[in-house]
Design a protein around this motif. Sequence first.
Motif, PDB file in Angstrom:
ATOM      1  N   SER A  60       1.016  -0.821   0.353  1.00 29.05           N
ATOM      2  CA  SER A  60       0.006  -0.086  -0.393  1.00 29.05           C
ATOM      3  C   SER A  60       0.872   1.391  -0.105  1.00 29.05           C
ATOM      4  O   SER A  60       0.480   2.658  -0.503  1.00 29.05           O
ATOM      5  CB  SER A  60      -1.124   0.410   1.391  1.00 29.05           C
ATOM      6  OG  SER A  60      -0.100  -0.293   2.635  1.00 29.05           O
ATOM      7  N   PRO A 105      -7.197   8.606   0.055  1.00 29.46           N
ATOM      8  CA  PRO A 105      -7.642   8.619   1.081  1.00 29.46           C
ATOM      9  C   PRO A 105      -8.283   7.087   0.419  1.00 29.46           C
ATOM     10  O   PRO A 105      -9.237   6.789   1.245  1.00 29.46           O
ATOM     11  CB  PRO A 105      -8.179   9.742   1.124  1.00 29.46           C
ATOM     12  CG  PRO A 105      -7.741  10.570   0.899  1.00 29.46           C
ATOM     13  CD  PRO A 105      -6.326  10.710  -0.666  1.00 29.46           C
ATOM     14  N   MET A 147      -6.777   4.477   0.193  1.00 28.50           N
ATOM     15  CA  MET A 147      -6.543   3.497   1.133  1.00 28.50           C
ATOM     16  C   MET A 147      -7.673   2.844   2.508  1.00 28.50           C
ATOM     17  O   MET A 147      -7.973   1.929   3.556  1.00 28.50           O
ATOM     18  CB  MET A 147      -5.553   4.558   2.083  1.00 28.50           C
ATOM     19  CG  MET A 147      -4.470   5.030   1.589  1.00 28.50           C
ATOM     20  SD  MET A 147      -3.261   3.540   1.458  1.00 28.50           S
ATOM     21  CE  MET A 147      -2.850   3.037   3.540  1.00 28.50           C
ATOM     22  N   MET A 148      -8.698   3.700   2.399  1.00 27.22           N
ATOM     23  CA  MET A 148     -10.272   3.971   3.174  1.00 27.22           C
ATOM     24  C   MET A 148     -10.475   2.060   2.558  1.00 27.22           C
ATOM     25  O   MET A 148     -11.435   1.551   2.939  1.00 27.22           O
ATOM     26  CB  MET A 148     -11.112   4.715   3.062  1.00 27.22           C
ATOM     27  CG  MET A 148     -10.442   5.666   3.511  1.00 27.22           C
ATOM     28  SD  MET A 148      -9.886   5.141   5.330  1.00 27.22           S
ATOM     29  CE  MET A 148     -11.740   4.825   6.113  1.00 27.22           C
ATOM     30  N   TYR A 172      -8.220   0.150   1.284  1.00 22.78           N
ATOM     31  CA  TYR A 172      -7.784  -1.144   1.390  1.00 22.78           C
ATOM     32  C   TYR A 172      -7.879  -1.786   2.278  1.00 22.78           C
ATOM     33  O   TYR A 172      -7.946  -2.589   2.848  1.00 22.78           O
ATOM     34  CB  TYR A 172      -5.977  -0.360   1.265  1.00 22.78           C
ATOM     35  CG  TYR A 172      -5.113  -1.935   0.971  1.00 22.78           C
ATOM     36  CD1 TYR A 172      -4.409  -1.744  -0.075  1.00 22.78           C
ATOM     37  CD2 TYR A 172      -4.349  -2.832   2.406  1.00 22.78           C
ATOM     38  CE1 TYR A 172      -3.473  -3.120  -0.351  1.00 22.78           C
ATOM     39  CE2 TYR A 172      -3.536  -3.607   1.620  1.00 22.78           C
ATOM     40  CZ  TYR A 172      -2.973  -3.617   0.675  1.00 22.78           C
ATOM     41  OH  TYR A 172      -1.850  -4.444   0.810  1.00 22.78           O
ATOM     42  N   ILE A 173      -8.059  -0.504   3.494  1.00 21.37           N
ATOM     43  CA  ILE A 173      -8.345  -1.129   5.579  1.00 21.37           C
ATOM     44  C   ILE A 173      -9.569  -1.966   5.305  1.00 21.37           C
ATOM     45  O   ILE A 173      -9.663  -2.422   6.386  1.00 21.37           O
ATOM     46  CB  ILE A 173      -8.119   0.327   6.182  1.00 21.37           C
ATOM     47  CG1 ILE A 173      -7.982  -0.058   7.703  1.00 21.37           C
ATOM     48  CG2 ILE A 173      -9.485   1.619   5.817  1.00 21.37           C
ATOM     49  CD1 ILE A 173      -6.948  -1.162   8.240  1.00 21.37           C
ATOM     50  N   THR A 220      -4.218  -5.089  10.121  1.00 24.00           N
ATOM     51  CA  THR A 220      -5.125  -4.223  10.093  1.00 24.00           C
ATOM     52  C   THR A 220      -5.340  -2.836  11.144  1.00 24.00           C
ATOM     53  O   THR A 220      -5.180  -2.042  11.027  1.00 24.00           O
ATOM     54  CB  THR A 220      -6.807  -4.765  10.114  1.00 24.00           C
ATOM     55  OG1 THR A 220      -7.398  -5.873  11.632  1.00 24.00           O
ATOM     56  CG2 THR A 220      -7.292  -5.282   9.470  1.00 24.00           C
ATOM     57  N   GLN A 251      -2.301  -1.099   9.744  1.00 18.87           N
ATOM     58  CA  GLN A 251      -2.422  -0.212   8.596  1.00 18.87           C
ATOM     59  C   GLN A 251      -4.111   0.730   9.080  1.00 18.87           C
ATOM     60  O   GLN A 251      -3.760   1.782   8.098  1.00 18.87           O
ATOM     61  CB  GLN A 251      -3.746  -2.063   7.619  1.00 18.87           C
ATOM     62  CG  GLN A 251      -3.988  -0.779   6.252  1.00 18.87           C
ATOM     63  CD  GLN A 251      -2.826  -0.923   4.970  1.00 18.87           C
ATOM     64  OE1 GLN A 251      -1.873  -1.684   5.620  1.00 18.87           O
ATOM     65  NE2 GLN A 251      -2.818   0.170   4.229  1.00 18.87           N
ATOM     66  N   MET A 252      -4.480   0.926  10.376  1.00 18.57           N
ATOM     67  CA  MET A 252      -5.339   2.383  10.321  1.00 18.57           C
ATOM     68  C   MET A 252      -4.129   2.786  10.260  1.00 18.57           C
ATOM     69  O   MET A 252      -4.446   3.846  10.095  1.00 18.57           O
ATOM     70  CB  MET A 252      -6.429   1.306  11.575  1.00 18.57           C
ATOM     71  CG  MET A 252      -7.100   0.584  11.489  1.00 18.57           C
ATOM     72  SD  MET A 252      -7.831  -0.187  13.041  1.00 18.57           S
ATOM     73  CE  MET A 252      -9.139   1.305  13.637  1.00 18.57           C
ATOM     74  N   THR A 264      -3.134   4.474   7.319  1.00 22.48           N
ATOM     75  CA  THR A 264      -4.086   4.995   6.245  1.00 22.48           C
ATOM     76  C   THR A 264      -4.061   6.383   6.583  1.00 22.48           C
ATOM     77  O   THR A 264      -3.869   7.138   5.889  1.00 22.48           O
ATOM     78  CB  THR A 264      -5.125   3.674   6.661  1.00 22.48           C
ATOM     79  OG1 THR A 264      -5.410   2.984   6.506  1.00 22.48           O
ATOM     80  CG2 THR A 264      -6.490   5.532   5.794  1.00 22.48           C
ATOM     81  N   TYR A 281      -3.512   9.757   3.840  1.00 22.22           N
ATOM     82  CA  TYR A 281      -4.407  10.385   3.715  1.00 22.22           C
ATOM     83  C   TYR A 281      -4.112  11.521   3.996  1.00 22.22           C
ATOM     84  O   TYR A 281      -4.336  12.527   3.316  1.00 22.22           O
ATOM     85  CB  TYR A 281      -6.028   9.760   5.200  1.00 22.22           C
ATOM     86  CG  TYR A 281      -6.931   9.832   4.637  1.00 22.22           C
ATOM     87  CD1 TYR A 281      -7.274  11.890   4.523  1.00 22.22           C
ATOM     88  CD2 TYR A 281      -7.684   9.486   4.185  1.00 22.22           C
ATOM     89  CE1 TYR A 281      -8.877  12.127   4.100  1.00 22.22           C
ATOM     90  CE2 TYR A 281      -9.120   9.331   4.088  1.00 22.22           C
ATOM     91  CZ  TYR A 281      -9.920  11.261   4.279  1.00 22.22           C
ATOM     92  OH  TYR A 281     -11.002  11.638   3.856  1.00 22.22           O
ATOM     93  N   TRP A 286     -13.047   3.657   9.233  1.00 21.41           N
ATOM     94  CA  TRP A 286     -11.838   3.290   9.430  1.00 21.41           C
ATOM     95  C   TRP A 286     -11.561   2.114  10.062  1.00 21.41           C
ATOM     96  O   TRP A 286     -10.449   1.252  10.754  1.00 21.41           O
ATOM     97  CB  TRP A 286     -11.479   4.818   9.984  1.00 21.41           C
ATOM     98  CG  TRP A 286      -9.923   4.624  10.331  1.00 21.41           C
ATOM     99  CD1 TRP A 286      -8.585   4.481   9.598  1.00 21.41           C
ATOM    100  CD2 TRP A 286      -9.717   4.850  11.960  1.00 21.41           C
ATOM    101  NE1 TRP A 286      -7.563   4.964  10.217  1.00 21.41           N
ATOM    102  CE2 TRP A 286      -7.750   4.546  11.752  1.00 21.41           C
ATOM    103  CE3 TRP A 286     -10.004   5.233  12.884  1.00 21.41           C
ATOM    104  CZ2 TRP A 286      -7.203   5.003  12.776  1.00 21.41           C
ATOM    105  CZ3 TRP A 286      -9.443   4.897  14.209  1.00 21.41           C
ATOM    106  CH2 TRP A 286      -7.830   4.869  13.975  1.00 21.41           C
TER     107      TRP A 286
END
Length: 501
Positions: free
Chosen positions: A107, A128, A131-132, A134-135, A155, A158-159, A162, A166, A400
């Motif tokens: 990512s 954004p 990334m949103m 993907y998560i 995750t 990854q959060m 993100t 973003y 998110w």
Amino acid sequence: MERILPEAARAGIEKMIEFAYSFEPYFAPTVVLVPGFVKEAVGSLSQTTGQDVETLEYLLGMLICYPLGMIMLSLPHGKVKHLFSFLLGAFLLQFTIGIQWIHQLISSLVVYAMFLVLPAKTAKTLVPIFMMVYISAGHLHRQYINYLGWDMDFTGPQMVLTMKLYSLAYNLYDGELIKNGKEDRAAKKCASVAVHSLPGIIEYLGYTFCFATVLAGPAYEYKFYADACDGSLLYDKSGKPKGKIPSQVWPTVRPLLGSLLCLGIFVVGNGMYPLLDPSDPQNADPVLVSEEMLAKPMYARFAYSWLALFFIRFKYYFAWMNAEGANNIWYAGFEGFDAKGEPKGWEVSNNIDVIQFETAPNLKTLSAAWNKKTANWLAKYVYIRTGGSLFATYGMSAFWHGFYPGYYIFFMSVPLIAFCERIGRKKISARFDDGKKWGPYAMLCRVTTSLIVQYMIQPFQLLAFDWAIVNWKNYYFSGHIACVVFYLVVSNMPTPKKKEA
């Protein structure tokens, strides 16, 4: 999840998961940074202590950031720091989540390519979204294969990533607007963290993988990280200190000791007042909605839930305070100097104010004290970019976090509290607030805030829709009813004149 979805949907999801897993043989060889003897040592320690391997790996990964931070401090400013940050962040991810570290790399590289080929105006929208998405895919996968489970996976990191990317998309866009003299209202507000050119790939990966933030945040903006790495935080262009450089010892030791205290409180308190069934937290009914608990009077159930949620928060306090010290040790948490050369403080890596949160007199103060860098992300890159929409802000926060119904039930209920606070400030505070921080009115506000927030937040921890609704149903939805009644009554009260305030 399998009981809810129709057969055709399950078959399609299984095929997508099977396709994603087919790449595992290609990515498995990338896990090269963790020696085999380290894993064996952790396994032995797990057997000795009785703790599961995942918990130990995460705990050790958090604590090892301190010696890594000391090394980071001693390295020369420039690319060496960025490279160290990247490699050690990759090591921590491979140590804690194994092959799933590849999600962070994929990512990050995809977004960097987007920054290279897309105009900033386009990237600040598409990055954004990417990334949103993907998560979200990660959250949905986790919920499908491990519904209501709390196992460690990609995750969590990854959060954090993100939020970083973003924000960086908007930082680059703001930087372009400022450079061209076309900054809008949002760009002006975020000018101090604007980025005027795309970082090099090493600097970029050093930020996205930064060892001190990769596991638990905080996700502060790129400019803070870059200034700490290139030396411009402490020194001017001639190499002279911008002011008297403060010692980082106490700003490092204080959150470290605080985090260890919070860890102890969580272990003891959560053992005494568990929210979920300790014997089977994933499948058995939570303690809050167990037959034994529901047979108790409402006040006893609420008191138990208040204590259970209170002790659960110390798990987050540990992670955030630990990360704060790990950043401060190499000055990444230092805010720099003012125009007079005086140190500003150490708020960059501060993600929680425990006392302020636990004694908050209103939702605004409470939100500002909890998970500060997430609140910063939502405020700067969602709230002000959507014209001050509370719905968009709380909706993005829920999105998110994932797709458990409990998140949405909670976040969609929060605006109800916010509406009540707004009308209360306008029509009640103007009459009774004497300005004393610990006066009678302030204390009433603190107690009321604590009670209503503890009621509203329970679905966030229960996750499942049926558990959340059963829980609120057995309180007769009293919190929601109280908010509606309060709003209707107070909104019909006359607004006091300024001279009465």
